[in-house]
Design an enzyme around this catalytic site. Sequence first.
Site, PDB file in Angstrom:
ATOM      1  N   GLY A  78     -94.776 -34.532 -59.388  1.00  0.00           N
ATOM      2  CA  GLY A  78     -93.985 -33.931 -58.247  1.00  0.00           C
ATOM      3  C   GLY A  78     -93.467 -34.309 -56.840  1.00  0.00           C
ATOM      4  CB  VAL A  94     -98.562 -36.895 -55.467  1.00  0.00           C
ATOM      5  CG1 VAL A  94     -98.380 -35.257 -55.398  1.00  0.00           C
ATOM      6  CG2 VAL A  94    -100.081 -38.161 -55.496  1.00  0.00           C
ATOM      7  N   GLY A 152     -94.256 -42.894 -76.644  1.00  0.00           N
ATOM      8  CA  GLY A 152     -94.944 -44.155 -76.239  1.00  0.00           C
ATOM      9  C   GLY A 152     -95.567 -43.593 -74.530  1.00  0.00           C
ATOM     10  CG  HIS A 153     -99.338 -41.100 -74.649  1.00  0.00           C
ATOM     11  ND1 HIS A 153    -100.385 -40.068 -75.746  1.00  0.00           N
ATOM     12  CD2 HIS A 153     -97.902 -40.177 -75.713  1.00  0.00           C
ATOM     13  CE1 HIS A 153    -100.008 -39.114 -76.183  1.00  0.00           C
ATOM     14  NE2 HIS A 153     -98.685 -38.996 -75.525  1.00  0.00           N
ATOM     15  CB  SER A 166     -93.014 -45.286 -72.405  1.00  0.00           C
ATOM     16  OG  SER A 166     -93.405 -44.063 -73.363  1.00  0.00           O
ATOM     17  NE  ARG A 175     -88.241 -40.303 -70.619  1.00  0.00           N
ATOM     18  CZ  ARG A 175     -89.772 -40.768 -70.118  1.00  0.00           C
ATOM     19  NH1 ARG A 175     -89.694 -40.863 -68.797  1.00  0.00           N
ATOM     20  NH2 ARG A 175     -90.298 -41.736 -70.812  1.00  0.00           N
ATOM     21  CE  LYS A 231     -96.889 -35.640 -74.462  1.00  0.00           C
ATOM     22  NZ  LYS A 231     -95.870 -36.027 -74.426  1.00  0.00           N
ATOM     23  N   GLY A 245     -91.694 -33.779 -74.132  1.00  0.00           N
ATOM     24  CA  GLY A 245     -91.581 -34.491 -74.290  1.00  0.00           C
ATOM     25  C   GLY A 245     -91.962 -36.000 -73.425  1.00  0.00           C
ATOM     26  CG  ASP A 246     -90.177 -38.471 -72.606  1.00  0.00           C
ATOM     27  OD1 ASP A 246     -90.782 -39.186 -73.264  1.00  0.00           O
ATOM     28  OD2 ASP A 246     -89.168 -38.269 -72.335  1.00  0.00           O
ATOM     29  CD  GLN A 250     -92.975 -36.858 -80.613  1.00  0.00           C
ATOM     30  OE1 GLN A 250     -94.508 -36.704 -81.704  1.00  0.00           O
ATOM     31  NE2 GLN A 250     -92.848 -37.816 -81.386  1.00  0.00           N
ATOM     32  NE  ARG A 262     -83.566 -42.858 -77.367  1.00  0.00           N
ATOM     33  CZ  ARG A 262     -83.782 -41.582 -78.335  1.00  0.00           C
ATOM     34  NH1 ARG A 262     -82.759 -41.931 -79.667  1.00  0.00           N
ATOM     35  NH2 ARG A 262     -84.903 -41.192 -78.586  1.00  0.00           N
TER      36      ARG A 262
END
Length: 423
Positions: free
Chosen positions: A332, A413, A40-41, A299, A305, A16, A12-13, A224, A303
């Site tokens: 990137g 980027v 969250g997106h 998001s 990551r 997307k 996830g994260d 996810q 928490r």
Amino acid sequence: MAVDLLLGLQWGDEGKGKIVDVLTSNYDIIARFQGGPNAGHTLEFDGIKHVLRTIPSGIFHKTAVNVIGNGVVIDPVVFQKEIEGLEKFNLDIKSKLIISRKAHLILPTHRLLDAASEASKGKAKIGSTLKGIGPTYMDKTGRNGIRVGDIELEDFKERYRALADKHQAMIAFYDVAIEYNLEELEKEFFESIEELKKLDFIDSEEYMHQAQKAGKSILCEGAQGSLLDVDFGTYPFVTSSNTTAAGACTGLGIAPNKIKEVYGIFKAYITRVGSGPFPTELFDQDGTTMAKVGNEFGSVTGRQRRCGWLDLVALKYAVQVNGVTQLMMMKGDVLSGFETLKICTGYTYKGQDIAHFPYNIEPENVTPVYKEFKGWKADLTGMTTYQELPTELKEYIEFIEKEVEVPIKIVSVGPDRKQTILK
């Protein structure tokens, strides 16, 4: 008309939301097929950061219709707040957002059950976001759940009461200290239900079928990532739904032979939230730098990551399980400034070298095997063409393409929708 899918290939994260936002101008319908409001997106454009929890990422595009499919679980309270947060952007949500009657509802007692279950596990907890998602899917598969379509029935409140009473008995069974005011939670819940009723409910499988017959272009978005799939992820440290391509079929009622492109999203490195094995996790300054530069905080949950080098064993596995046809590499720019980069190309598994993703990737069984790459120092955030990218980054990208045998079509980027390079 064929249907395209967009999926996360890690834990996830992956970013997307941004890619769906970039792609949505090409589609008539954006459909979310699984997950709940813990996913969250994040979209960023015009200098504003937007976080969507349940609503599909096409909501900001003027012509796209957004569908919440039957595979999604909806918390009406969270959903109402999400809609209220969008009101200042003058979006015509009523005409652009429709919901499957077969989507399940997260009740206040689902959240309480989630908290009681996690508290009872002590150190063995799985890192639930405590949004009530797991218990809701348990009721779904246990054939006890309440669905959006039930709101339209005369005995909706009786159905609610029966399930909530059952949940309270289960909470008492866990015998843990949880403070709550159910009367207050239920008041908020039923007020949100009235707001939910203002939207159109549909039989989404029929809607999607007719849309395909009419030649509409459809993009299905997952929440996810593939390594959190309840069947193919790092079980039990997974989510409660199918995050892989198969989930789009069951979560929207789309036939497998209608799927054309499968866009796979991955980060130039890899992150994970909560508990669970993570072979390439970094505990040194490199990991700290990745988290800081990449702003690696949830998001929705906030928490932090966990960060690590790109894991090609896991990426190949996700590509294989999903039938990915195009890859999109995110963040990137976060790797700029590292003297040396590493990519995990295999595992030493119980003393043997392997190149596939095994049943168990716990640290006592798996040691990553790395290939090193020279880093780059250029600031990528203002670059607009692939040719401008540093040679070292292009070598990094081309190595990944060769190993996974799928082309990388987009390199991100930066967080803004404009910071997207087409290859």
